[in-house]
Motif scaffolding. Sequence first.
Motif, short mmCIF file in Angstrom:
data_model
loop_
_atom_site.label_atom_id
_atom_site.label_comp_id
_atom_site.label_asym_id
_atom_site.label_seq_id
_atom_site.Cartn_x
_atom_site.Cartn_y
_atom_site.Cartn_z
N LEU A 31 0.84 -1.19 0.00
CA LEU A 31 0.00 0.00 0.00
C LEU A 31 0.88 1.24 0.00
CD1 LEU A 31 -2.71 -1.04 2.62
CD2 LEU A 31 -2.97 -0.95 0.14
N GLY A 32 0.58 2.19 -0.88
CA GLY A 32 1.28 3.47 -0.86
C GLY A 32 0.69 4.38 0.20
N TRP A 33 1.52 5.31 0.71
CA TRP A 33 1.08 6.21 1.77
C TRP A 33 1.48 7.63 1.42
CZ3 TRP A 33 -1.95 6.41 5.99
CH2 TRP A 33 -1.77 7.48 6.88
N LEU A 34 0.55 8.57 1.65
CA LEU A 34 0.84 9.99 1.40
C LEU A 34 0.10 10.82 2.43
CD1 LEU A 34 2.11 12.13 -0.55
CD2 LEU A 34 -0.09 12.14 -1.75
N ASP A 35 0.84 11.69 3.12
CA ASP A 35 0.20 12.63 4.04
C ASP A 35 0.87 13.99 3.92
OD1 ASP A 35 2.57 12.56 5.53
OD2 ASP A 35 1.78 11.16 7.01
N ALA A 36 0.47 14.94 4.75
CA ALA A 36 0.95 16.31 4.64
C ALA A 36 2.44 16.45 4.95
CB ALA A 36 0.14 17.23 5.56
N GLU A 37 2.99 15.51 5.71
CA GLU A 37 4.39 15.60 6.09
C GLU A 37 5.32 15.12 4.97
OE1 GLU A 37 5.27 17.05 8.75
OE2 GLU A 37 3.25 17.24 9.59
N ALA A 38 4.81 14.38 4.01
CA ALA A 38 5.55 13.84 2.85
C ALA A 38 6.53 12.73 3.24
CB ALA A 38 6.28 14.95 2.09
N HIS A 39 7.26 12.89 4.34
CA HIS A 39 8.17 11.84 4.83
C HIS A 39 9.21 11.42 3.78
CE1 HIS A 39 5.82 11.49 8.47
NE2 HIS A 39 4.73 11.29 7.75
N LEU A 40 9.73 12.37 3.04
CA LEU A 40 10.84 12.08 2.13
C LEU A 40 12.13 11.91 2.94
CD1 LEU A 40 9.94 14.78 -0.53
CD2 LEU A 40 9.76 12.30 -0.87
N PHE A 41 13.06 11.13 2.42
CA PHE A 41 14.34 10.98 3.11
C PHE A 41 15.11 12.29 2.98
CE2 PHE A 41 13.45 6.51 1.81
CZ PHE A 41 13.31 6.00 3.10
N PRO A 42 15.41 12.96 4.10
CA PRO A 42 16.02 14.29 4.04
C PRO A 42 17.45 14.29 3.48
CG PRO A 42 15.96 13.51 6.31
CD PRO A 42 15.17 12.54 5.50
N HIS A 43 18.15 13.17 3.58
CA HIS A 43 19.54 13.12 3.14
C HIS A 43 19.67 12.74 1.68
CE1 HIS A 43 18.48 9.04 4.17
NE2 HIS A 43 19.56 8.58 3.54
N LEU A 44 18.55 12.43 1.03
CA LEU A 44 18.57 12.03 -0.38
C LEU A 44 17.97 13.10 -1.26
CD1 LEU A 44 17.38 8.29 -0.21
CD2 LEU A 44 19.73 9.16 -0.19
N THR A 45 18.47 13.20 -2.49
CA THR A 45 17.86 14.10 -3.47
C THR A 45 16.50 13.53 -3.87
OG1 THR A 45 18.82 12.93 -5.35
CG2 THR A 45 20.12 14.74 -4.38
N ILE A 46 15.71 14.35 -4.55
CA ILE A 46 14.40 13.88 -5.03
C ILE A 46 14.59 12.71 -6.00
CG2 ILE A 46 12.30 14.55 -6.24
CD1 ILE A 46 12.77 15.74 -3.38
N GLU A 47 15.62 12.77 -6.81
CA GLU A 47 15.89 11.68 -7.75
C GLU A 47 16.13 10.37 -7.01
OE1 GLU A 47 18.67 10.75 -11.66
OE2 GLU A 47 19.34 12.24 -10.18
N ARG A 48 16.90 10.43 -5.94
CA ARG A 48 17.20 9.21 -5.20
C ARG A 48 16.01 8.76 -4.35
NH1 ARG A 48 22.82 9.61 -2.21
NH2 ARG A 48 22.32 7.38 -1.88
N ASN A 49 15.17 9.71 -3.91
CA ASN A 49 13.94 9.33 -3.23
C ASN A 49 13.03 8.53 -4.17
OD1 ASN A 49 13.01 10.36 -0.35
ND2 ASN A 49 14.44 11.92 -1.15
#
Length: 337
Positions: A31-49
């Motif tokens: 299951l994919g998850w999406l909320d307001a916090e986004a929870h992207l990995f802060p140490h990775l670029t968007i490409e690597r995320n």
Amino acid sequence: RPVIAGRVALGADALFESRRGLNLPPHQRRLGWLDAEAHLFPHLTIERNLAYGARAQGPRMKVAPGLDVPSLVKWLDLSAMMDRRPHELNASQRVRAALGRALAADPQGLLMDDPLGRVHDPERPELLELLAQVAHRFHLPVLMATPRMEEVVRMADDVVILHDGRMAGAGPIAQVLSDVSLSTFLEGFHAGSILEGAVTRHDIEWVVSEVDICGQCVTVPATLHPVGTRVRLKVRARDVSLHREVPTDSSSTNVLRGRITQVMLAGHSGTYGAVGVELARELDERLELKAGAQIWGLVTRQAIEQMNWQPGEPCVVGFNAMSAQVTPLPWTSSKRG
């Protein structure tokens, strides 16, 4: 300690079933998850995320069309931020990137918890359009929780209303959001009805559009949606007037024929009441009304008693064009790419 019981399934595949003792671990639920916090990995670029999401696909199956990273980057307009890190993006951009990462994992379904909660108002409409396309563009079931009614109207096919942790109502959106008995849990004095139809004409001279609702013409403020687009109209109950005959001197540009189905009074000494009207789908040669959509009018108790409105009576519903808010159905969009 509360007892957790029941069954959760995607189609015929159960993810949780207390009777059988089944509770799939997260990595098997897909299951994919999406909320307001986004929870992207802060140490990775968007490409690597995004690459991390793609690696999470595993050996289950070939990636569904459009869920490969290059296609998602183009659709979500992420190309200019691929080398940036999450802290360099605004809230709207982070949600776009998080949505791309969730979809890149080729999920079986997508769960969204108020994903636009931190997005500034001017940026919400465009991002909401992207979210509204997900279910039908990628053939994914989507479950979204949100406190904002405009997002529900744009996104939902079916709605569950929760109040104090309990289900207050559930069903197709037009049915649930047009139920004035739920107005306390929804929008209170701003509650109204949802009508579904199709755009039939644009009038450039008067800057209005026309929508077919149950075979009757409704005029709305000019919309950019092409002729044939399926749309939803939100009409507040407080903006609706009721007549026995078509008014000859009124600013209400919309007059629709129907039949009263229900009269609800707020007690014997209340100020107002709600009158439910089933719009005529069409009129036959004997002027007999055929069942159509339901619309509610919020009028004073005095008006209801003086007009002696009763269920079963034919009536005319009036409302101004500016009272109608137009939204395309979730599976329609003029921005497909």
